[in-house]
Each structure stands twice: as structure tokens, then as C-alpha cells.
Enzyme design. Structure first.
Site, PDB file in Angstrom:
ATOM      1  CE  LYS A  38      -3.861   2.427   0.935  1.00  0.00           C
ATOM      2  NZ  LYS A  38      -5.218   2.359   0.408  1.00  0.00           N
ATOM      3  CG  ASP A  55      -6.251   0.266   3.867  1.00  0.00           C
ATOM      4  OD1 ASP A  55      -7.072   0.127   4.798  1.00  0.00           O
ATOM      5  OD2 ASP A  55      -6.511   0.887   2.811  1.00  0.00           O
ATOM      6  N   GLY A 119      -7.643   5.701  -2.771  1.00  0.00           N
ATOM      7  CA  GLY A 119      -8.755   6.330  -3.474  1.00  0.00           C
ATOM      8  C   GLY A 119      -8.915   5.755  -4.870  1.00  0.00           C
TER       9      GLY A 119
HETATM   10  N1  LIG Z   1     -17.573  -7.627   0.711  1.00  0.00           N
HETATM   11  C1  LIG Z   1     -17.681  -6.984   1.886  1.00  0.00           C
HETATM   12  N2  LIG Z   1     -18.452  -7.475   2.896  1.00  0.00           N
HETATM   13  C2  LIG Z   1     -18.578  -6.803   4.068  1.00  0.00           C
HETATM   14  N3  LIG Z   1     -17.932  -5.629   4.348  1.00  0.00           N
HETATM   15  C3  LIG Z   1     -17.163  -5.106   3.378  1.00  0.00           C
HETATM   16  C4  LIG Z   1     -16.995  -5.737   2.118  1.00  0.00           C
HETATM   17  N4  LIG Z   1     -16.173  -4.979   1.349  1.00  0.00           N
HETATM   18  C5  LIG Z   1     -15.834  -3.919   2.108  1.00  0.00           C
HETATM   19  N5  LIG Z   1     -16.424  -3.988   3.312  1.00  0.00           N
HETATM   20  C6  LIG Z   1     -16.297  -2.994   4.391  1.00  0.00           C
HETATM   21  O1  LIG Z   1     -16.440  -1.698   3.806  1.00  0.00           O
HETATM   22  C7  LIG Z   1     -15.484  -0.790   4.363  1.00  0.00           C
HETATM   23  C8  LIG Z   1     -14.582  -0.252   3.248  1.00  0.00           C
HETATM   24  O2  LIG Z   1     -13.843  -1.333   2.698  1.00  0.00           O
HETATM   25  P1  LIG Z   1     -12.290  -1.164   2.376  1.00  0.00           P
HETATM   26  O3  LIG Z   1     -11.562  -0.639   3.569  1.00  0.00           O
HETATM   27  O4  LIG Z   1     -11.820  -2.468   1.808  1.00  0.00           O
HETATM   28  O5  LIG Z   1     -12.366  -0.041   1.251  1.00  0.00           O
HETATM   29  P2  LIG Z   1     -11.151   0.645   0.476  1.00  0.00           P
HETATM   30  O6  LIG Z   1     -11.598   0.880  -0.904  1.00  0.00           O
HETATM   31  O7  LIG Z   1      -9.927  -0.149   0.677  1.00  0.00           O
HETATM   32  O8  LIG Z   1     -11.035   2.041   1.261  1.00  0.00           O
HETATM   33  P3  LIG Z   1      -9.787   3.077   1.215  1.00  0.00           P
HETATM   34  O9  LIG Z   1     -10.057   3.960   0.040  1.00  0.00           O
HETATM   35  O10 LIG Z   1      -9.924   3.783   2.544  1.00  0.00           O
HETATM   36  O11 LIG Z   1      -8.528   2.304   1.109  1.00  0.00           O
HETATM   37  C9  LIG Z   1     -14.727  -1.565   5.449  1.00  0.00           C
HETATM   38  O12 LIG Z   1     -15.344  -1.344   6.700  1.00  0.00           O
HETATM   39  C10 LIG Z   1     -14.908  -3.020   5.012  1.00  0.00           C
HETATM   40  O13 LIG Z   1     -14.839  -3.922   6.096  1.00  0.00           O
HETATM   41 MG   LIG Z   2      -8.109   0.434   1.551  1.00  0.00          MG
END
Ligand SMILES: Nc1ncnc2c1ncn2[C@@H]1O[C@H](COP(=O)(O)OP(=O)(O)OP(=O)(O)O)[C@@H](O)[C@H]1O
Ligand SMILES: [Mg+2]
Length: 186
Positions: A38, A55, A119
Site C-alpha cells: 500500500k 490497510d 482512493g
Molecule cells: N464484501 C464486503 N463485505 C462486508 N464488508 C465489506 C466488504 N467490502 C468492504 N467492506 C467494508 O467496507 C469498508 C470499506 O472497505 P475497504 O476498507 O476495503 O475499502 P477501500 O476501498 O480499501 O477504502 P480506502 O479507500 O480507505 O482504502 C470496510 O469497513 C470493510 O470492512
Molecule cells: Mg483500503
């Protein structure tokens, strides 16, 4: 074939980390040594006198990647802002060449390296570069994570259009960010 993948999203919070972690787990179960990265993480909480990129910590744990935190996340910032702005506030400059050398180090120690962006693709990484420039600099194909909600067709088409200008798009994951049980409660 590329030994790496760049995971981007149509937005922040769409499930990039969850999907990257799932891929890491699948590859690891197949017996592969999986590296994770990351490269830039913002909004990192403080633990003592250090920043703890959540992350990156999750991805290291799920993949079993034991590379040093400063290689997995060469740039961590406290402010929950776009990387270019968080870096400026911290008085730090993000160097693509440094991110690339960390990625190459991970490649030498792993069979496959998963890289999670911050993002979406056009998020400013520096005053001159976007997140997509990072994927291009690393020579990685792109996986797009999209949130399964109204408006996602437009967000996904925009992301794929930009990605295809300079990268190979290997797929789209239409993700639910809530567990199905939670959605049934709504
Ligand atoms: N398939 C899923 N089932 C249940 N919860 C989920 C699922 N996908 C994501 N989430 C939840 O949604 C939220 C955002 O997910 P995640 O952190 O993976 O997003 P991201 O795109 O990596 O965000 P960032 O831009 O901050 O890195 C978290 O709380 C995660 O646990
Ligand atoms: Mg993320």
C-alpha cells in the site's frame, strides 16, 4: 505475464483492501509467496511515536508478507487527505522512483505482489502525478473494485476508460461493502 496487480477503486471505501486481502489469501492457499504493498496510505492513526497504516497492517497479516513496513508502505501520513496534500502538509515529497524500488524489492522476494492504490485512479499523488501514474510506473495491470450501488455504472465506466488509456484492465469486482445479512436488516 505480470507478477503483480494494481487494485484501484471507483472511489474511496469501496472495498479495495477487502478484495486485495481476499486475492492474497487465495494466492497464498495455492502455495505462492504473496507480497503486498500500500505505497501511500493517509489517515493513519498514531501508535506511540509511529503511524500505523491500517490497510497495510491488514494486508501484511492476511498475506503473510513479512517485508518491512517501510517497504510495504513507503509513505504513511496522519492526515485523512489526498496523498499530494497530506504529503505537502507533512513536508514530505512522494517519489515515484522510491515506490518503484520498494516494489522491485518485494518482487525479488515473492511470487506475486498485490498493490493497493489510495482512493481512485485520478487522485493526486504529487503536484505532477496521479495514482494512475503510479500503476503505469510499476508496469502493472489494473483490477477495478466498484461499489454495487446506484451510480456505479457511471463511476465504473469512467474509471475503466481512464485506466485503458495507458494500462491493461484485467477485471472489475462489483463489491457489496455490507455483509448480505446486514443488508437484509435494512
Ligand atoms: N464484501 C464486503 N463485505 C462486508 N464488508 C465489506 C466488504 N467490502 C468492504 N467492506 C467494508 O467496507 C469498508 C470499506 O472497505 P475497504 O476498507 O476495503 O475499502 P477501500 O476501498 O480499501 O477504502 P480506502 O479507500 O480507505 O482504502 C470496510 O469497513 C470493510 O470492512
Ligand atoms: Mg483500503
Amino acid at each position: 505475464m505480470s507478477k503483480g496487480l494494481f487494485v484501484t477503486g471507483t472511489d474511496t471505501g469501496v472495498g479495495k483492501t477487502v478484495v486485495t486481502g481476499l486475492l492474497a489469501r487465495i494466492l497464498r492457499k495455492q502455495g505462492l509467496r504473496v507480497g503486498v504493498m500500500k505505497p501511500v496510505e493517509t489517515g493513519c492513526p498514531r501508535e506511540g511515536d509511529q503511524l500505523a497504516p491500517q490497510d497495510a497492517l491488514f494486508l501484511r497479516r492476511i498475506s503473510g508478507c513479512t517485508a518491512p513496513p517501510e517497504v510495504v508502505t513507503p509513505y504513511a501520513f496522519a492526515e485523512p487527505l489526498a496523498p499530494a496534500i497530506a504529503a505537502e502538509l507533512a513536508g514530505c515529497s512522494i517519489e515515484l522512483s522510491h515506490i518503484r524500488s520498494c516494489y522491485e524489492q518485494l518482487l525479488t522476494q515473492h511470487d506475486y505482489v498485490l498493490v493497493e492504490g489510495a482512493g481512485g485512479l485520478l487522485v493526486p499523488l504529487t503536484a505532477q502525478h496521479t495514482m494512475h501514474d503510479m500503476a503505469v510506473a510499476l508496469g502493472l495491470p489494473i483490477l477495478v473494485v466498484a461499489c454495487n450501488k446506484l451510480g456505479t455504472i457511471n463511476h465504473t465506466a469512467l474509471t475503466v476508460t481512464v485506466a485503458r488509456e495507458r494500462s491493461q484492465v484485467i477485471g472489475i469486482v462489483l463489491n457489496h461493502t455490507q455483509a448480505i445479512d446486514d443488508m437484509l436488516m435494512l
